[in-house]
Write a protein that holds these residues in place. Structure first.
Motif, PDB file in Angstrom:
ATOM      1  N   GLU A 161       0.822  -1.209   0.000  1.00  0.00           N
ATOM      2  CA  GLU A 161       0.000   0.000   0.000  1.00  0.00           C
ATOM      3  C   GLU A 161       0.856   1.259   0.000  1.00  0.00           C
ATOM      4  N   LEU A 162       2.132   1.131   0.278  1.00  0.00           N
ATOM      5  CA  LEU A 162       2.995   2.305   0.358  1.00  0.00           C
ATOM      6  C   LEU A 162       3.470   2.684  -1.043  1.00  0.00           C
ATOM      7  N   ASN A 163       2.530   3.086  -1.885  1.00  0.00           N
ATOM      8  CA  ASN A 163       2.887   3.299  -3.285  1.00  0.00           C
ATOM      9  C   ASN A 163       3.529   4.651  -3.559  1.00  0.00           C
ATOM     10  N   ARG A 164       3.650   5.488  -2.536  1.00  0.00           N
ATOM     11  CA  ARG A 164       4.282   6.786  -2.771  1.00  0.00           C
ATOM     12  C   ARG A 164       5.741   6.790  -2.339  1.00  0.00           C
ATOM     13  N   ILE A 165       6.162   5.683  -1.777  1.00  0.00           N
ATOM     14  CA  ILE A 165       7.521   5.660  -1.235  1.00  0.00           C
ATOM     15  C   ILE A 165       8.404   4.776  -2.106  1.00  0.00           C
ATOM     16  N   GLU A 170      11.067   2.120  -3.348  1.00  0.00           N
ATOM     17  CA  GLU A 170      11.237   0.778  -2.806  1.00  0.00           C
ATOM     18  C   GLU A 170      12.437   0.672  -1.871  1.00  0.00           C
ATOM     19  N   ILE A 229      11.571   1.991   1.537  1.00  0.00           N
ATOM     20  CA  ILE A 229      10.746   1.056   2.304  1.00  0.00           C
ATOM     21  C   ILE A 229      11.653  -0.004   2.905  1.00  0.00           C
TER      22      ILE A 229
END
Lengths: 585, 471
Positions: free
Chosen positions: B445-449, B451, B454
């Motif tokens: 779900e962390l599509n704005r960060i 890779e 993360i």
């Protein structure tokens, strides 16, 4: 601003001062003449004549100016200097170069009573004729070229108000802008410098229907709401919704030859950002610094209000001049509301009868007159050039029913509606896809078919349909929750989510994502459609939605925008999507 | 200097007088009443034979026989470095019983626009120690970032917290106290109690010695309020650009300032704009707010934090609306959060810092700052949306994913935004709390960060742990 010839007719005397509006008596002047006001010689323009009284709007701060001080008339309307040296420049609202002003005033603050020509009269340019002696030239004809910046060749033209005739002498060499480079048998001398009154459109032969898009590298614009070269667009939105970023993105990446950026009542720091950023950015087309195709006009919100009123005209006149050379020019005006408010302020100082919300009754006329100066033109010298105008609008309280937005919408053919809700959830560019429209879609489709992909309009229509359907479904979801929807509608929501997050959203601050080639725009959309098609087939085969959405490759759709090697990335993604979803059944 | 006893009309804050020699626009006027009081004013309009004067101290006591003196100059502020530590009234006269001010210079208070070409783009991160600001709406040196508040909300506490804690972290090491801000405090029409609150805090923390305080209180003349912020900003510019200070200007309350503008406009019988405010209010406010920034080649900077109370908490009201179009973002205080006891009750969703992107990131704050902030915005917005839905269908009807976002929104308010007015968090602390919260959400779900980020920061165990407690 143009160095008006010193033909002082007769001095007037100040009778009354009220902010930027000064009334003078005994001044012999015509409407729109430029005058110098007071002992300090502040620049102003005649805006009303009544009996012996002349009303003047002053482009500089009037503190300390009092009745009895003289007013001098130059006898010339407000004009701009046109010639080599305008690119890479940054002007205030009356075309005074800000760097020259800093030098002349010796301070970082804008002092009063200092004038400076719009182009450098000392600088020597390399002139190369394109006609020979004996050739006959008419008004507007190109007689030679000057390499102005790394990316732009400046065409030297016979001024449109000349008679024209046979060239009696013309020579290559180094000249300053006011040295004659050619003589005509009509006795006229052509220099590289022209003057043109800002409130008058430069003449052209014919306006044509534009069929080529102004490619902006912004997915939502190119993909859904394209603007044509020679078209008009409005970007209205409340504060914080990203008008300025969108304008900056267009100024950076639009595939125009020349960009004129008018910061009308903008923030000082934002203009500084442009001044600092642009020289470092590369034009994706030529690889040259962006600044070498850009002319900036900065009239920040605290600079005098009368100059804010004129800066829009200064900008469009410069744009028209480059159009005459056969270039495609894009003009960004940020924001036209500030311009309209400047009109309102002056109008109320004149105690004119107000129209809607205090704006003058001529607001609609002024707006349409301005936007009509945009278009794809057959120039008088036979070349074809265009001026595209993109105006930001700042409606009070974000309410689009106010007069400036409404009057603008009646004229422009592209409407990019910014949405505070989207901005709040950091969906950028926060252009609302249901409210926005482009009336150019149809006439631009052939170009997209030919230059991007044959089925572009169909794929686009598919995206529009999915987004529309999502809008309707969301209303139901708000009432009953997502799980109450049938599986196929849940899947549509999932697809729409990727359209929004992976395709419509674009990160202006990411090195790769900031500019998206139309081909990439198409391929990204196509990849989402691949997901859609595969997913629906799987659904029909009985695979539950949750399983489909859980497929490994699907979230990778979100990484397409930032992928540098996008062709390879999308190839791989598409085949993974196919493979993984098909393996579910 | 000529004296006239030619007053023809007194109307509200305005006085009209006949003159027989020209008087300059904006010039300063002194009016002496028959009782011997001297009132000061400014020329609002000057025509041959007649001037209209706006009197700062109110027109009470003026009659036809009052004498009018034109001083032949526009309003000036006497400035010197010695102003630091002083308390002045709304017209710039000392009221702290200290010695007279011996000015180094007298500067026109209208202020000239800074040439955009001479500006330097602001990009030095200011750590305010407030997570909702540092993490989500970063302030940078030279920015103008207003606080949009409402009556009864703790905007003063927030302003004081910022004034106390603001530093530029990188410069902190090395030169002692060099990154502290000089604070210019311009009060317009605030109550004596509010004023005391500020003064006591300044004294308690020793901030007063690096502050200049301008006080126009609620019972002081309204018209004076149009001058107070200009005096404050003139002083700020002098200290910043002549003396090299980093100046933080707090102006409160802009709403009172605009009321004063409206009062003058009405007295002059001008055509009113929206809600009776003058049509030139945008220009007028811009002349205040734009006096912030940095100048190339000069040491100091002016950072502005104006405070305004939105009438009816309505951000489409002309005052917040025009302000938002001029300033570089806004920090919005929220009544609901306040009643939940969140301190400070900053609602990040409508808040914004336009200069954030250039002031954060690797080398400035931390490489993950921008992405973390974006992701938290998106996640919190989604959680907020879901709350509406929960009210209708109940929490059980939501998917596991949705429940996670709901939890995120709750924890965001209670752990990230909530910190109290005395807690000073470093940007590291703020971002770590951010990761604590983000790790509740599934990685996908962390599509704005990015890779790699993360990989570096995501806490693998956090997700399960929360799930366990939620069950």
């Amino acid at each position: 601003m143009s160095q008006a010839i010193e033909t002082v007719d007769e001095d007037g005397v100040i009778e009354r001062v009220s902010g930027p509006v000064v009334t003078a008596t005994d001044l012999d002047a015509r409407m729109n003449d430029v005058v110098y006001v007071g002992n300090e010689g502040l620049m102003g323009e005649v805006i009303e004549i009544e009996g012996n009284l002349t009303t003047i709007q002053v482009y500089e701060e009037t503190s300390g100016v009092g009745p009895g001080e003289p007013v001098e008339n130059t006898g010339e309307p407000l004009s701009v200097d046109l010639g080599p040296g305008m690119l890479n420049a940054i002007y205030d609202g009356v075309q005074r170069p800000l760097d020259v002003l800093e030098e002349k005033m010796g301070t970082a603050f804008l002092d009063r009573g200092v004038d400076a020509p719009g182009i450098d009269f000392e600088k020597v340019w390399e002139f190369e004729p394109t006609v020979d002696e004996g050739d006959s030239v008419g008004p507007g004809d190109v007689i030679g070229e000057v390499p102005e910046t790394a990316s732009i060749t400046h065409k030297v033209m016979v001024p449109p108000n000349y008679e024209g005739g046979e060239v009696t002498s013309i020579e290559a060499g180094e000249f300053t802008v006011d040295e004659p480079v050619a003589e005509l048998d009509s006795g006229e001398e052509v220099t590289m410098h022209q003057e043109w009154p800002v409130r008058e459109a430069r003449p052209a032969n014919e306006k044509e229907t534009p069929t080529i898009p102004l490619v902006s590298g912004q997915r939502i614009l190119d993909g859904l709401f394209p603007i044509a070269k020679g078209g008009t667009a409005a970007i209205p939105g409340p504060f914080g919704s990203g008008k300025t970023v969108t304008q900056h993105q267009l100024a950076k990446w639009a595939d125009a030859d020349i960009v004129v950026y008018v910061g009308c009542g903008e923030r000082g720091n934002e203009m500084t950002e442009v001044i600092e950023d642009f020289p470092e950015l590369e034009d994706p087309k030529t690889g040259k610094p962006l600044m070498s195709r850009t002319c900036l006009i900065a009239n920040t919100s605290n600079m005098p209000v009368a100059a804010r009123e004129s800066c829009i005209y200064t900008g469009i006149t410069i744009a028209e001049y480059f159009r005459d050379m056969g270039y495609d020019v894009a003009l960004m005006a940020d924001s036209t509301s500030r311009w309209a408010e400047a009109m309102r302020e002056i109008s109320s100082r004149l105690e004119e009868m107000p129209g809607e919300e205090g704006y003058p009754a001529y607001l609609a006329a002024s707006l349409s007159e301005f936007y009509e100066r945009a278009g794809l033109f057959q120039n008088i010298n036979g070349t074809q050039g265009s001026v595209s105008v993109i105006g930001a609008v700042s409606p009070p309280g974000g309410d689009f029913s106010e007069p400036v937005t409404q009057n603008t919408l009646r004229i422009v053919k592209t409407f990019w509606a910014l949405d505070a809700d989207l901005a709040e959830r950091r969906h950028f560019p926060s252009i609302n896809w249901t409210e926005s429209y482009s009336l150019y879609r149809q006439q631009l489709d052939p170009w997209f078919r030919e230059n991007v992909e044959e089925d572009w309009p169909e794929v686009r229509q598919w995206a529009v349909d999915v987004l529309d359907e999502e809008g309707e479904l969301q209303e139901i979801v708000q009432l009953v929750g997502k799980d109450a929807l049938p599986e196929d509608q849940q899947l549509t929501l999932e697809v729409a989510r990727y359209l929004r997050e992976a395709w419509l959203q674009q990160n202006a601050f990411h090195d790769v994502d900031t500019y998206c080639d139309p081909k990439k725009t198409y391929r990204m959309l196509r990849a989402i459609k691949t997901f859609n098609d595969e997913a629906f087939e799987a659904l029909e085969a009985g695979v539950p939605v949750e399983e489909i959405a859980d497929v490994d490759a699907v979230p990778r759709l979100n990484r397409m925008g930032t992928a540098e090697e996008w062709n390879e990335f999308i190839d791989e993604l598409e085949s993974d999507l196919e493979e993984q979803i098909r393996s579910l059944y | 200097m000529k004296e006239y006893q030619t007053i023809t009309e007194v109307s509200g804050p305005l006085v009209f007088a006949e003159v027989d020699e020209p008087v300059g626009y904006d010039e300063i006027v002194e009016i002496e009443t028959p009782e011997g009081r001297t009132l000061r004013g400014q020329v609002l309009e000057s025509s041959e034979g007649l001037v209209s004067i706006q009197v700062f101290e109110g027109t009470g006591g003026i009659d036809r026989n009052a004498s009018v003196r034109f001083l032949g100059e526009t309003m000036k502020m006497p400035v010197t470095e010695d102003l630091l530590g002083r308390v002045l009234d709304g017209s710039g006269n000392p009221i702290d019983g200290g010695p007279d001010i011996v000015p180094d210079e007298r500067i026109d208070i209208v202020g000239e626009a800074i040439n955009p070409y001479s500006r330097e783009y602001p990009e030095e991160f200011i750590q305010t120690g407030v997570s909702a600001i540092d993490g989500m709406n970063t302030l940078v040196r030279g920015q103008k970032l207003p606080i949009f508040s409402g009556s009864g909300l703790p905007h003063n506490e927030l302003a004081l917290q910022i004034a106390r804690q603001a530093t530029v972290p990188e410069e902190e090491e090395g030169d002692e106290g060099g990154s502290e801000f000089a604070v210019i405090f311009g009060a317009m029409g605030i109550t004596q109690e509010e004023a005391n609150e500020f003064m006591q805090d300044f004294e308690r923390t020793g901030a007063l010695e690096r502050s200049v305080v301008f006080m126009n209180l609620a019972d002081d003349p309204a018209v004076e309020r149009t001058v107070t912020p200009r005096l404050a900003l003139t002083t700020a510019e002098y200290l910043a650009f002549e003396k090299g200070y980093h100046v933080l200007v707090i102006l409160t309350d802009i709403t009172n300032y605009c009321e004063a503008l409206r009062e003058i406009g009405a007295a002059r019988e001008e055509v009113p704009g929206r809600r009776g405010y003058p049509g030139y209010m945008y220009t007028d406010l811009a002349q205040l707010y734009e006096r912030a920034g940095r100048i190339e080649g000069r040491e100091g900077s002016v950072t502005q934090i104006p405070i305004l109370t939105m009438p009816g908490d309505d951000d489409t009201h002309p005052i917040p609306d025009l302000t938002g179009y001029i300033t570089e973002g806004q920090i919005v205080m929220d009544r609901d959060l306040n009643s939940q006891g969140i301190e400070p009750p900053i609602n990040v969703l409508p808040s914004l810092s336009r200069l954030m992107d250039d002031g954060i990131g690797e080398g400035l704050t931390r490489a993950d700052h921008g992405d973390v902030s974006d992701q938290m915005y998106a996640a919190y917005a989604e959680g907020e949306d879901l709350r509406d839905l929960v009210n209708i269908v109940g929490r059980e009807a939501l998917s596991e994913r949705d429940n996670k976002f709901l939890d995120f929104a709750d924890r965001f308010e209670n752990e990230f935004a909530q910190q109290g007015y005395e807690t000073n968090r470093t940007i590291e602390d703020t971002l770590e709390i951010g990761w604590d919260l983000l790790s509740m959400l599934p990685k996908e779900e962390l599509n704005r960060i990015g890779e790699d980020l993360i990989e570096e920061h995501y806490r693998e165990d956090e997700g399960e742990q929360v799930e366990a407690t939620a069950d």
